[in-house]
Design a protein around this motif. Structure first.
Motif, short mmCIF file in Angstrom:
data_model
loop_
_atom_site.label_atom_id
_atom_site.label_comp_id
_atom_site.label_asym_id
_atom_site.label_seq_id
_atom_site.Cartn_x
_atom_site.Cartn_y
_atom_site.Cartn_z
N TRP A 364 -16.18 -27.70 -2.49
CA TRP A 364 -17.53 -27.51 -1.94
C TRP A 364 -18.56 -27.57 -3.08
O TRP A 364 -18.21 -27.43 -4.25
CB TRP A 364 -17.60 -26.19 -1.19
N TRP A 381 -22.15 -29.18 1.39
CA TRP A 381 -22.30 -28.44 2.65
C TRP A 381 -23.61 -27.67 2.73
O TRP A 381 -24.10 -27.40 3.82
CB TRP A 381 -21.11 -27.50 2.86
N GLU A 402 -24.42 -28.36 6.40
CA GLU A 402 -24.33 -27.37 7.47
C GLU A 402 -25.39 -27.58 8.54
O GLU A 402 -25.12 -27.44 9.73
CB GLU A 402 -24.48 -25.97 6.87
N TYR A 406 -22.17 -29.06 11.19
CA TYR A 406 -21.28 -27.94 11.41
C TYR A 406 -21.16 -27.75 12.93
O TYR A 406 -22.10 -27.29 13.57
CB TYR A 406 -21.83 -26.67 10.75
#
Length: 541
Positions: A364, A381, A402, A406
């Motif tokens: 990440w 992310w 995100e 997501y």
């Protein structure tokens, strides 16, 4: 005929009769096409009830034949599908391209081609058409979190089939977290004996007062993993495993307390975490911890042939390291500035370790903090910023912000959405997602390997809940990842919706419990179970 998802690059209709598959239809498979031949016979044979007997393998053209061949002039994942009244010719640039072409052929046969047994009176007709197609990105992924809620092996195999139907080719397999350890490691048996189950589970968001007062757990044996990896490979899908370090590790510490910061917390009192969020219990930065996880990764490399190995690297609280004499001594020994550099040292150790074994680390975007070796890649992310920074520094990037992809985030602002989490992200929002940040130069954009949608399962306690959150948005995401679409504002969402009207029939045939366009069905709601709605627009990239 134009209802294919993801949308092909070029599709030209011809005049003439449809080609109809029947009892005499043969499959003539050329050299190198065996994988797609097996899949066609098994999958379309089951749906149609037709024998699809072998045809000649010498390249001779026969009537009433589906002919499979390879053509090195096409890109590896590209294909050409030509349907004429007398037969079908499917050509792939490589085995993967041929397989993706077979997925398109299946769609052209209609939704009932996605069933496991034939319905009475079915006719299997293909329209006269020429399709030339290839993907935009080499990494078209789905991240499936099986640590928070375990998905049994059959469910994982099912999701591989669903991925294949949408031409997705990377399963990012999130196998460990604070709430569970899901892969057998023979030299460390307590990881599954202790770490694979928790005594109870928070029901809903972590602010919810509700608990499911029963044990939850499960894990995959090494033979299960081998089966999953082989099943994926038959569908041209790569499985990239994730083992979280140094944060998100409470399940491992519960199994082996010496992995934790024993000088500041009684790690022998820890259990597998039963709630959600970010646990403060992180790995101790010791040589013993490094050797332990090297052993874990050694067994992992024997199970997963993927080029990339994901090490997490996100959300590692530093409070225990600040209070730990052992951690502070390590910082001094290594001449590091602070605890953030200590985490970077931890990540870089495994970056080097994996590179020495011919693999590449991916993590990440927090792993950027402190510097990375050239071969490491970043999964961005926290918006686009991490991906932009990584690409500009010469690192390969997988975009999964995100705020856009997501899929645990709610699909509508309505109060009947089950356990509403995060931002509202509708089908149209996902369809208008653009993986390549506009501020990157052409050279920098070349570092964007592709994109993936992430399915975090804190509030997805079973397969039906995973289906609801994932579909139909995964179909929109698949088109973004595969097709050469215009800029987001210019995309034909109305056209996509028209194609989705047919695609819902395919999902029905596959038994997918997707969110209907009109909202959740009564049994899909979760009244009284708290989520975590976030008001307002998402942060700018």
């Amino acid at each position: 005929m134009t209802d294919v998802i993801p949308q092909p690059r070029r599709m030209t209709a011809h005049e003439g009769d449809f080609f109809e598959l029947g009892p005499d239809t043969r499959v003539a498979a050329g050299a190198g096409t065996e994988r797609t031949e097996r899949w066609l016979r098994a999958t379309l044979g089951a749906a149609t009830g037709l024998p699809l007997a072998p045809g000649t393998r010498d390249g001779a053209v026969e009537g009433d034949t589906v002919r499979l061949s390879l053509d090195g002039g096409l890109s590896t994942e590209g294909y050409r599908l030509v349907v004429e009244p007398t037969g079908v010719h499917l050509t792939g640039g490589g085995p993967a391209g041929l397989f993706w072409g077979a997925q398109t052929l299946r769609q052209l046969l209609g939704p009932d081609a996605f069933r496991r047994a034939p319905l009475p009176g079915g006719r299997w007709r293909l329209p006269p058409v020429r399709i030339e197609d290839a993907p935009r990105f080499p990494w078209r992924g789905l991240m499936l979190d099986v640590a928070r809620h375990f998905m049994p092996k059959d469910g994982v195999l099912r999701y591989l089939d669903l991925m294949a139907a949408h031409k997705l080719n990377v399963l990012h397999f999130h196998l460990t977290d604070d709430q569970g350890w899901r892969v057998e490691i023979k030299r460390h048996p307590k990881l599954t004996e202790t770490g694979s189950w928790r005594a109870r589970t928070k029901y809903g968001h972590r602010a919810s007062p509700l608990w499911e007062e029963k044990p939850h757990g499960g894990y995959y044996t090494q033979d299960d993993i081998r089966e999953i990896v082989a099943y994926a490979a038959e569908r041209n899908i790569t499985v990239v495993p994730e083992i979280d370090v140094p944060g998100h590790s409470q399940a491992a510490i519960a199994a082996y307390p010496e992995l934790g910061n024993t000088d500041v917390v009684d790690t022998t009192a820890l259990s597998v975490w039963d709630t959600w969020g970010v646990s403060p219990n992180v790995l101790a930065p010791t040589e013993a911890t490094l050797r332990f996880y090297e052993g874990v990764f050694e067994e992992l490399l024997a199970l997963f042939p993927s080029e990339f190995i994901h090490i997490g690297g996100d959300e590692c609280p530093k409070d225990q390291w600040r209070r730990s004499a052992t951690a502070q001594a390590r910082i001094e020994e290594l001449a590091l500035a602070d605890e953030d550099e200590l985490q970077a040292w931890f990540v870089q150790h495994f970056d080097t370790w994996l590179a020495e074994r011919g693999r590449r680390l991916i993590g990440w975007d927090e792993i950027l903090e402190g510097g990375l070796a050239k071969g490491a890649a970043v999964a961005s992310w926290r918006g686009y910023a991490g991906g932009v920074a990584a690409a500009r520094a010469g690192h390969d990037v997988v975009m999964c912000p995100e705020q856009q992809v997501y899929l645990d985030h709610r699909q509508h602002a309505g109060e009947d959405e089950p356990v509403p989490i995060g931002f509202v992200r509708t089908l149209e929002d996902v369809y208008r997602f653009e993986p390549v940040p506009a501020e990157l130069t052409a050279d920098e954009s070349g570092h964007v390997l592709g994109t993936q949608a992430n399915v975090w399962t804190e509030v997805m306690e079973n397969q039906a809940r995973v289906d609801y959150q994932t579909f139909p948005r995964l179909a929109a995401f698949a088109e973004v990842a595969w097709s050469a679409l215009p800029a987001p504002a210019d995309r034909d969402f109305a056209g996509f919706e028209r194609r989705m009207a047919v695609h819902y029939g395919r999902l029905d045939a596959l038994g997918v419990a997707y969110r209907p366009p009109g909202g959740p069905l009564p049994w899909q709601r979760r009244p009284g179970v708290l989520g975590r709605p976030i008001d307002g627009p998402p942060p700018d990239k």
